[in-house]
Design a protein around this motif. Structure first.
Motif, PDB file in Angstrom:
ATOM      1  N   ASP A  54       0.852  -1.302  -0.180  1.00 26.60           N
ATOM      2  CA  ASP A  54      -0.093  -0.110  -0.053  1.00 26.60           C
ATOM      3  C   ASP A  54       0.856   1.182  -0.021  1.00 26.60           C
ATOM      4  N   SER A  55       2.012   1.399   0.530  1.00 18.00           N
ATOM      5  CA  SER A  55       2.920   2.236   0.797  1.00 18.00           C
ATOM      6  C   SER A  55       3.796   2.312  -0.515  1.00 18.00           C
ATOM      7  N   GLY A  56       3.891   1.243  -1.233  1.00 17.84           N
ATOM      8  CA  GLY A  56       4.869   1.540  -2.394  1.00 17.84           C
ATOM      9  C   GLY A  56       6.334   0.884  -2.079  1.00 17.84           C
ATOM     10  N   ARG A  57       6.493   0.452  -0.866  1.00 17.04           N
ATOM     11  CA  ARG A  57       7.728   0.425  -0.424  1.00 17.04           C
ATOM     12  C   ARG A  57       8.042  -1.234  -0.791  1.00 17.04           C
ATOM     13  N   LEU A  58       9.251  -1.634  -1.186  1.00 19.22           N
ATOM     14  CA  LEU A  58       9.782  -2.946  -1.341  1.00 19.22           C
ATOM     15  C   LEU A  58       9.504  -3.772  -0.537  1.00 19.22           C
ATOM     16  N   VAL A  59       9.339  -5.161  -0.494  1.00 13.12           N
ATOM     17  CA  VAL A  59       9.151  -6.154   0.503  1.00 13.12           C
ATOM     18  C   VAL A  59      10.189  -6.439   0.830  1.00 13.12           C
ATOM     19  N   GLY A 126      -2.890   5.736 -14.476  1.00 18.82           N
ATOM     20  CA  GLY A 126      -4.129   5.623 -15.168  1.00 18.82           C
ATOM     21  C   GLY A 126      -4.911   4.352 -15.030  1.00 18.82           C
ATOM     22  N   ARG A 127      -4.196   3.239 -14.212  1.00 21.80           N
ATOM     23  CA  ARG A 127      -4.445   1.856 -14.398  1.00 21.80           C
ATOM     24  C   ARG A 127      -5.843   1.568 -13.478  1.00 21.80           C
ATOM     25  N   ARG A 128      -6.930   1.028 -14.099  1.00 22.97           N
ATOM     26  CA  ARG A 128      -8.082   0.512 -13.165  1.00 22.97           C
ATOM     27  C   ARG A 128      -8.090  -0.988 -13.103  1.00 22.97           C
ATOM     28  N   ARG A 160      -5.828   0.473  -7.672  1.00 23.00           N
ATOM     29  CA  ARG A 160      -5.082   0.132  -6.477  1.00 23.00           C
ATOM     30  C   ARG A 160      -4.398   1.219  -5.709  1.00 23.00           C
ATOM     31  N   ALA A 161      -4.140   0.854  -4.413  1.00 25.63           N
ATOM     32  CA  ALA A 161      -3.526   1.805  -3.439  1.00 25.63           C
ATOM     33  C   ALA A 161      -2.099   2.090  -4.048  1.00 25.63           C
ATOM     34  N   ASP A 162      -1.385   1.154  -4.550  1.00 25.30           N
ATOM     35  CA  ASP A 162      -0.108   1.335  -4.808  1.00 25.30           C
ATOM     36  C   ASP A 162      -0.131   1.866  -6.406  1.00 25.30           C
ATOM     37  N   ASP A 163      -1.363   2.435  -7.033  1.00 27.93           N
ATOM     38  CA  ASP A 163      -1.118   2.984  -8.380  1.00 27.93           C
ATOM     39  C   ASP A 163      -1.415   4.704  -8.384  1.00 27.93           C
ATOM     40  N   THR A 164      -1.627   5.258  -7.077  1.00 31.66           N
ATOM     41  CA  THR A 164      -1.794   6.504  -6.698  1.00 31.66           C
ATOM     42  C   THR A 164      -0.592   7.445  -6.999  1.00 31.66           C
ATOM     43  N   VAL A 165      -0.585   8.554  -7.376  1.00 30.55           N
ATOM     44  CA  VAL A 165       0.677   9.274  -8.086  1.00 30.55           C
ATOM     45  C   VAL A 165       1.701   9.215  -6.827  1.00 30.55           C
ATOM     46  N   GLU A 166       1.391   9.377  -5.466  1.00 29.19           N
ATOM     47  CA  GLU A 166       2.221   9.362  -4.416  1.00 29.19           C
ATOM     48  C   GLU A 166       3.024   7.783  -4.263  1.00 29.19           C
TER      49      GLU A 166
END
Length: 216
Positions: A54-59, A126-128, A160-166
């Motif tokens: 969700d935060s975009g960090r690497l696992v 832009g992905r949905r 998806r939460a990991d597709d937001t700009v931030e």
């Protein structure tokens, strides 16, 4: 045939993976898909993974390595694989080398789909995704016939939460740590760079030339 598919998020790896699997008969092993299934399961591991995704960090490497190790034990992976999303660090690459040495199944090729970062940002934000069937759309490149509704099943589309700009910016920054992998596999003579900003069919044509050469 043992193949690794690498590239930054949004480079088109998923699209090419589907075509490779269909044309060359090797299973697509995606850590991203495995992570999302774990999140949906609601297990302790899934909840831990969710915080990273969700935060975009690497696992963390130790979690990713264990997930992949378990996947290699499944029956369909015994005849070869297309590995997508792993390795992402040199530590993971070394762990993969150890696993494959034990299995006596060396890597045949590493396909690097290269796309510039500004193009990736546009693609990803832009992905949905359909909540019901998982079909993928894009607000610019592949919009649904009716906004917010899946053409295939009528399900609701979401971002998806990991597709937001931030989150995407964070992901792209994090993935810069994968840069040493490109040199690692290039120095071993395994890397094949594919230009990912070409039309999808042309990208797959270039990919297929590499894989057909491996098949002989």
């Amino acid at each position: 045939m043992q193949v690794i598919l690498v590239g930054l998020p949004g480079a088109g790896k998923g699209t090419q993976a589907e075509r490779i699997t269909a044309s060359f008969g090797i299973p697509h092993i995606s850590t991203g898909d495995m992570f999302r299934r774990a999140v949906a399961s609601g297990t302790e591991l899934g909840n831990t993974l969710k915080s990273y995704l969700d935060s975009g960090r690497l696992v963390p490497d130790e979690i990713t390595i264990e997930v992949v190790r378990n996947r290699f034990k499944e029956e369909d992976a015994q005849r070869g694989f297309l590995l997508d999303g792993f390795p992402r660090t040199l530590q993971q690459a070394n762990a993969l080398d150890v696993m494959l040495d034990e299995l006596q199944r060396p890597i045949d090729a590493v396909l690097y789909i290269h796309v510039n970062e500004d193009v990736l940002l546009s693609r990803l934000t832009g992905r949905r995704i359909c909540k019901n069937c998982g079909a993928t759309y894009h607000t610019v490149f592949q919009p649904p016939k009716q906004e917010g509704i899946c053409d295939r099943c009528g399900g609701e589309l979401y971002q998806r939460a990991d597709d937001t700009v931030e989150a995407v910016k964070t992901r792209l920054e994090q993935y810069q740590h994968t840069a040493p992998l490109i040199d690692y596999y290039r120095n071993r003579g395994l890397l094949h760079q594919i230009e990912g900003e070409q039309p999808i069919d042309k990208v797959f044509e270039d990919v297929s030339k590499v894989l057909r050469a491996i098949e002989g």
